[in-house]
Design a protein around this motif. Structure first.
Motif, PDB file in Angstrom:
ATOM      1  N   GLU A   1      13.201   7.256   0.203  1.00  0.00           N
ATOM      2  CA  GLU A   1      13.002   6.324   1.310  1.00  0.00           C
ATOM      3  C   GLU A   1      12.330   6.954   2.529  1.00  0.00           C
ATOM      4  N   PRO A   2      12.747   8.128   2.990  1.00  0.00           N
ATOM      5  CA  PRO A   2      12.041   8.720   4.137  1.00  0.00           C
ATOM      6  C   PRO A   2      10.557   8.968   3.837  1.00  0.00           C
ATOM      7  N   TYR A   3      10.254   9.324   2.608  1.00  0.00           N
ATOM      8  CA  TYR A   3       8.859   9.553   2.215  1.00  0.00           C
ATOM      9  C   TYR A   3       8.052   8.256   2.336  1.00  0.00           C
ATOM     10  N   VAL A   4       8.615   7.152   1.834  1.00  0.00           N
ATOM     11  CA  VAL A   4       7.918   5.863   1.897  1.00  0.00           C
ATOM     12  C   VAL A   4       7.813   5.388   3.340  1.00  0.00           C
ATOM     13  N   ARG A   5       8.853   5.583   4.137  1.00  0.00           N
ATOM     14  CA  ARG A   5       8.799   5.186   5.552  1.00  0.00           C
ATOM     15  C   ARG A   5       7.708   5.956   6.294  1.00  0.00           C
ATOM     16  N   ARG A   6       7.592   7.225   5.998  1.00  0.00           N
ATOM     17  CA  ARG A   6       6.553   8.017   6.636  1.00  0.00           C
ATOM     18  C   ARG A   6       5.170   7.483   6.253  1.00  0.00           C
TER      19      ARG A   6
ATOM     20  N   ASN B   1       0.831  -1.210   0.000  1.00  0.00           N
ATOM     21  CA  ASN B   1       0.000   0.000   0.000  1.00  0.00           C
ATOM     22  C   ASN B   1       0.863   1.257   0.000  1.00  0.00           C
ATOM     23  N   ALA B   2       1.938   1.249   0.786  1.00  0.00           N
ATOM     24  CA  ALA B   2       2.832   2.419   0.843  1.00  0.00           C
ATOM     25  C   ALA B   2       3.500   2.652  -0.508  1.00  0.00           C
ATOM     26  N   LEU B   3       3.947   1.575  -1.142  1.00  0.00           N
ATOM     27  CA  LEU B   3       4.589   1.733  -2.449  1.00  0.00           C
ATOM     28  C   LEU B   3       3.591   2.187  -3.513  1.00  0.00           C
ATOM     29  N   ALA B   4       2.363   1.721  -3.425  1.00  0.00           N
ATOM     30  CA  ALA B   4       1.349   2.175  -4.374  1.00  0.00           C
ATOM     31  C   ALA B   4       1.100   3.677  -4.219  1.00  0.00           C
ATOM     32  N   LYS B   5       1.045   4.147  -2.982  1.00  0.00           N
ATOM     33  CA  LYS B   5       0.865   5.586  -2.742  1.00  0.00           C
ATOM     34  C   LYS B   5       2.071   6.372  -3.237  1.00  0.00           C
ATOM     35  N   ALA B   6       3.267   5.843  -2.988  1.00  0.00           N
ATOM     36  CA  ALA B   6       4.474   6.539  -3.428  1.00  0.00           C
ATOM     37  C   ALA B   6       4.556   6.580  -4.957  1.00  0.00           C
ATOM     38  N   TYR B   7       4.117   5.521  -5.610  1.00  0.00           N
ATOM     39  CA  TYR B   7       4.176   5.474  -7.073  1.00  0.00           C
ATOM     40  C   TYR B   7       3.328   6.580  -7.699  1.00  0.00           C
ATOM     41  N   THR B   8       2.153   6.827  -7.115  1.00  0.00           N
ATOM     42  CA  THR B   8       1.285   7.860  -7.684  1.00  0.00           C
ATOM     43  C   THR B   8       1.896   9.248  -7.534  1.00  0.00           C
ATOM     44  N   ARG B   9       2.759   9.423  -6.546  1.00  0.00           N
ATOM     45  CA  ARG B   9       3.387  10.727  -6.307  1.00  0.00           C
ATOM     46  C   ARG B   9       4.846  10.759  -6.758  1.00  0.00           C
ATOM     47  N   TRP B  10       5.322   9.699  -7.396  1.00  0.00           N
ATOM     48  CA  TRP B  10       6.733   9.559  -7.719  1.00  0.00           C
ATOM     49  C   TRP B  10       7.329  10.764  -8.448  1.00  0.00           C
ATOM     50  N   PRO B  11       6.673  11.323  -9.457  1.00  0.00           N
ATOM     51  CA  PRO B  11       7.293  12.472 -10.143  1.00  0.00           C
ATOM     52  C   PRO B  11       7.489  13.699  -9.228  1.00  0.00           C
TER      53      PRO B  11
ATOM     54  N   TYR C   1       4.530   4.391   8.420  1.00  0.00           N
ATOM     55  CA  TYR C   1       4.154   4.709   9.794  1.00  0.00           C
ATOM     56  C   TYR C   1       2.744   5.281   9.867  1.00  0.00           C
ATOM     57  N   HIS C   2       2.431   6.191   8.978  1.00  0.00           N
ATOM     58  CA  HIS C   2       1.112   6.822   9.016  1.00  0.00           C
ATOM     59  C   HIS C   2       0.008   5.828   8.670  1.00  0.00           C
ATOM     60  N   ASP C   3       0.233   4.972   7.694  1.00  0.00           N
ATOM     61  CA  ASP C   3      -0.779   3.967   7.350  1.00  0.00           C
ATOM     62  C   ASP C   3      -1.006   3.002   8.504  1.00  0.00           C
ATOM     63  N   GLN C   4       0.073   2.594   9.168  1.00  0.00           N
ATOM     64  CA  GLN C   4      -0.089   1.667  10.286  1.00  0.00           C
ATOM     65  C   GLN C   4      -0.841   2.330  11.439  1.00  0.00           C
ATOM     66  N   VAL C   5      -0.484   3.558  11.765  1.00  0.00           N
ATOM     67  CA  VAL C   5      -1.180   4.266  12.847  1.00  0.00           C
ATOM     68  C   VAL C   5      -2.642   4.509  12.472  1.00  0.00           C
TER      69      VAL C   5
ATOM     70  N   LEU D   1       2.411  -5.519  22.792  1.00  0.00           N
ATOM     71  CA  LEU D   1       2.350  -4.074  23.060  1.00  0.00           C
ATOM     72  C   LEU D   1       1.262  -3.419  22.221  1.00  0.00           C
ATOM     73  N   PRO D   2       0.674  -2.357  22.741  1.00  0.00           N
ATOM     74  CA  PRO D   2      -0.260  -1.596  21.920  1.00  0.00           C
ATOM     75  C   PRO D   2       0.456  -1.045  20.686  1.00  0.00           C
ATOM     76  N   PRO D   3      -0.249  -0.850  19.608  1.00  0.00           N
ATOM     77  CA  PRO D   3       0.381  -0.443  18.348  1.00  0.00           C
ATOM     78  C   PRO D   3       1.235   0.824  18.435  1.00  0.00           C
ATOM     79  N   ARG D   4       0.780   1.834  19.144  1.00  0.00           N
ATOM     80  CA  ARG D   4       1.561   3.073  19.221  1.00  0.00           C
ATOM     81  C   ARG D   4       2.886   2.835  19.941  1.00  0.00           C
ATOM     82  N   GLN D   5       2.857   2.041  21.009  1.00  0.00           N
ATOM     83  CA  GLN D   5       4.102   1.750  21.722  1.00  0.00           C
ATOM     84  C   GLN D   5       5.061   0.979  20.827  1.00  0.00           C
ATOM     85  N   ARG D   6       4.539   0.042  20.053  1.00  0.00           N
ATOM     86  CA  ARG D   6       5.388  -0.717  19.137  1.00  0.00           C
ATOM     87  C   ARG D   6       5.985   0.207  18.082  1.00  0.00           C
ATOM     88  N   ALA D   7       5.201   1.163  17.593  1.00  0.00           N
ATOM     89  CA  ALA D   7       5.713   2.121  16.600  1.00  0.00           C
ATOM     90  C   ALA D   7       6.813   2.990  17.211  1.00  0.00           C
ATOM     91  N   VAL D   8       6.611   3.430  18.446  1.00  0.00           N
ATOM     92  CA  VAL D   8       7.628   4.261  19.112  1.00  0.00           C
ATOM     93  C   VAL D   8       8.924   3.477  19.271  1.00  0.00           C
TER      94      VAL D   8
END
Length: 173
Positions: free
Chosen positions: A57-62, A40-50, A65-69, A112-119
């Motif tokens: 990489e930081p864009y895809v990582r973000r 899902n993250a790569l699909a979102k990044a592909y639409t914004r690739w240009p 994280y945001h999709d998981q949260v 762990l709760p999801p937010r704690q795992r993300a932290v």
């Protein structure tokens, strides 16, 4: 233009896909969940690739994280995994102990709760500062510190051998 974009994107995925999958696995807690999250993250990044400038990489990582949260927030109720008792930890310190400890820690992290795992993922796997972690998760630094403290305290309770292991001189950070 589309062929150049496709080629650049494919090269990026081939080059950084494994590292991104490891991060997604740490967030999702399962191989299937990690693959879905990354796809899902790569699909979102592909639409914004240009429009992505510089290192993507930081864009895809973000996005990861945001999709998981966002997924955590959407769930009205998240399933919990009850534990009757922790498995016994072997008394001797052989090479198998490290693997056993890693498995215990992995299982404890999944409780762990999801937010704690993300932290914990951002702070200790990604080695981000408190401020950087807060920026990625869109919260305050105090929230990051309190979530990390609670998560580590729970891990110490669930896996007491971890504190003992982490204090050994041959273990380096």
């Amino acid at each position: 233009m589309a062929e150049v974009t496709d080629g650049e994107f494919t090269a990026f995925v081939n080059d950084r896909g494994e590292a991104l999958l490891r991060v997604a696995y740490a967030l999702a807690g399962s191989q299937h969940g990690a693959e879905d999250l990354l796809q899902n993250a790569l699909a979102k990044a592909y639409t914004r690739w240009p429009q992505i400038r510089g290192d993507a990489e930081p864009y895809v990582r973000r996005i990861l994280y945001h999709d998981q949260v966002s997924g955590w927030r959407r769930r009205a109720r998240r399933p919990e995994v009850p534990l009757d008792a922790l498995p016994e930890v072997p008394a001797e310190r052989d090479s198998g102990h490290d693997a056993d400890l890693r498995m215990l820690l992995r299982d404890a992290l999944l409780t762990l709760p999801p937010r704690q795992r993300a932290v914990l993922t951002l702070r200790y796997l990604e080695d981000l500062s408190v401020e950087q972690t807060a920026a990625v998760l869109g919260c305050r630094t105090g929230t990051v510190a309190s979530q990390a403290s609670r998560a580590l305290a729970k891990l110490r309770r669930l896996v007491p051998a971890f504190a003992e292991y982490a204090d050994r001189p041959e273990v380096s950070r």
